[in-house]
Design a protein around this motif. Structure first.
Motif: not given
Ligand code: UN1
Length: 527
Positions: A195-209
């Motif tokens: 769950l941590s990776i799911g939420m984080s990686i989507c935010a990151l791939l999208a270009g958010n920090t």
């Protein structure tokens, strides 16, 4: 076993029940004691690519043996929260501009690294959460697939840029999806890796920090994730880790520099973020929240009972029932009641409970005191209604004295409006309800504030259709031996909470999740 042999081992998912995992177990036999030997260390927060120790320290107990601590963690001080948000804010413009191809490249490197480290991370997860071996390794495999799936989704969509129609010859319009800025990612204890990776990686791939706060029980895997991301090459400040409790999470969310929140956890906390963060500022901000469930399973007159027992057992008692997808209520057609109850009771009594290091242990301990207290309270309520069919006690003696090990508990004959049929317990606790008409049973199952997952066992196509058409939940399963209501996998099942189970209309693990970390911009240029 050498590296090649390890890489040829079968992958553990939540669905492949019948493979030979002896090779996986051989590796875990070695790796779990190694990781156990490293317990008790200090785990700093990670801000702007550097260790940060700003804040009071706390020890997180190992639920498998509460006399041991997983390690020392730092509850991020207000200064540390400030520093983390500021670092993420500073890193944002470059990360946004770096281009989706580069972001995919780094994310895929993170997946490759996680694959190399998967046994170590799974061992940490087993010790941190008290998961069984197969649940722990399955979770890490799920996390690897999540990264790969969303990387490929971003690439398939060309970074979410699309040429539009022209109103006239000289006018060119491109529709793009763009990031918001800084996302707070707040994760629960039960799937601390996936769950941590799911939420984080989507935010990151999208270009958010990202400023990521794991559960106070999940800081050990939290730091492993951060290390993996750093090694993969996420630039400093793009992914920051702060530890702490609900208070820390609230301080993070309240920071004016946060542009969006991704949260998985309880309904109460999710709704408070939604109300407080989502709408209280000068403008609405995105909140993506997954928030629990009270997930029903229906067993019809034509059901294959052995398959139903297998799926129900895994969904009700896997990870000690501590999943938002857990199957916590079963509706039995009157005609199958006797056979189902006999078989599930026998199967529940036979489940092996103990230290999840042991290969065939199916259930480990409850996560903490508050889960133990919730269990004892629910048992009291069931006893008061004379409803206990089996279980209903905490185990004692030998390893059981090291933690809170609850028996798988089945409760029947409660009044239909009983609170135990409605409230999410997050425990190995299954309540039984009886029906004669499936439509009526579905209406009763729907009459809860949640709507995450649901299952059915039936050979009757009309019943199946009725189930699919009328159940108010985002994830439906029929006739599944590997799980009545659990076991969603990236790129296969999307995980969408309806009603009180989620804020979004598109679920994690599916194709429409990633775009929710982005906002649309139309660009018309006269040529
Ligand atoms: C959760 O239920 O808490 O579908 C998260 C499942 C897993 C975990 C979801 N993918 O059971």
């Amino acid at each position: 076993m050498n590296g090649d042999a390890v890489s040829r081992l079968p992958r553990v998912t939540y669905s492949n029940l019948y493979e030979d995992f002896s090779g996986v177990n051989t590796v875990l036999d070695r790796v779990i004691p190694e990781v156990k030997g490293r317990l008790g260390r200090e785990h700093a927060n990670l801000i702007d690519g550097k260790d940060n120790r700003g804040g009071e320290t706390y020890l997180a107990p190992c639920p498998v043996d509460r006399s041991k601590s997983l390690g020392t963690f730092f509850k991020a001080s207000s200064t540390a929260v400030e520093l983390a948000v500021e670092a993420a804010k500073r890193a944002y413009p470059n990360w946004r501009q770096i281009g989706w191809q580069k972001r995919v490249e780094i994310a895929e490197r993170a997946a490759a690294l996680l694959e190399i480290q998967k046994f170590e991370v799974a061992a940490a997860c087993l010790l941190e959460v008290g998961k069984s071996r197969m649940e722990a390794i399955g979770e890490v495999e799920e996390a690897i697939d999540i990264i790969r799936f969303y990387s490929s989704e971003l690439a398939l969509n060309g970074g979410f840029a699309r040429a539009m129609k022209r109103a006239q010859e000289r006018e060119e319009t491109i529709d793009v999806l763009r990031p918001y800025g800084v996302f707070a990612v707040i994760a629960p204890f039960n799937f601390p890796v996936a769950l941590s990776i799911g939420m984080s990686i989507c935010a990151l791939l999208a270009g958010n920090t990202v400023v990521f706060k794991p559960s106070p029980m999940g800081g050990m895997t939290g730091r492993l994730i951060a290390n993996c991301f750093m090694e993969a090459g996420f630039p400093e400040g793009v992914f920051n880790l702060i530890n702490g409790d609900n208070e820390t999470g609230a301080a993070l969310v309240a920071h004016p520099g946060i542009d969006g929140v991704a949260f998985t956890g309880s309904h109460a906390v999710g709704m408070s973020i939604m109300r407080g963060f989502g709408t209280s500022g000068a403008h609405a901000k995105p909140v993506l929240a997954e928030m629990g469930g009270k997930n029903p399973t229906y067993v019809g007159a034509s059901a294959n009972i052995d398959i139903a027992i297998s799926g129900m057992l895994r969904s009700a008692f896997g990870l000690q029932g501590q999943k938002c997808s857990a199957g916590s209520v079963v509706f039995l057609h009157e005609s199958v009641k006797v056979e189902f109850m006999e078989k599930i009771e026998a199967a529940a009594r036979a489940l092996k409970i103990g230290d999840p290091y042991v290969q065939d242990v199916f259930m480990g301990p409850l996560i903490n005191e508050s889960a133990r207290d919730r269990f004892l309270r629910a048992v009291e309520q069931a006893k008061a209604a004379d409803g206990i069919v089996c279980g209903g006690a905490l185990l004692t003696g030998s390893v059981y004295d090291n933690g809170y090990f609850a028996q798988p508990t089945i409760v029947a004959n409660l009044p239909d409006d009983h609170i135990l049929h409605r409230n999410e317990l997050f425990l190995p606790f299954l309540t039984v309800r009886i029906f004669t008409d499936l439509g009526d049973a579905i209406a009763r199952g729907n009459a809860v504030p949640y709507g995450l997952t649901a299952g059915i066992y039936t050979e009757d196509p009309d019943e199946l259709e009725l189930f699919l058409d009328t159940v108010e939940a985002g994830v439906l399963y029929a006739n599944r031996a590997s799980g009545a209501t659990t076991g969603a996998w990236p790129g296969i099942q999307t995980f969408c909470g309806w009603k009180g189970s989620g804020t979004g209309s598109k679920g994690g693990l599916g194709s429409w999740y990633l775009p929710q970390f982005l906002r649309e911009q139309s660009r018309t240029i006269m040529r």
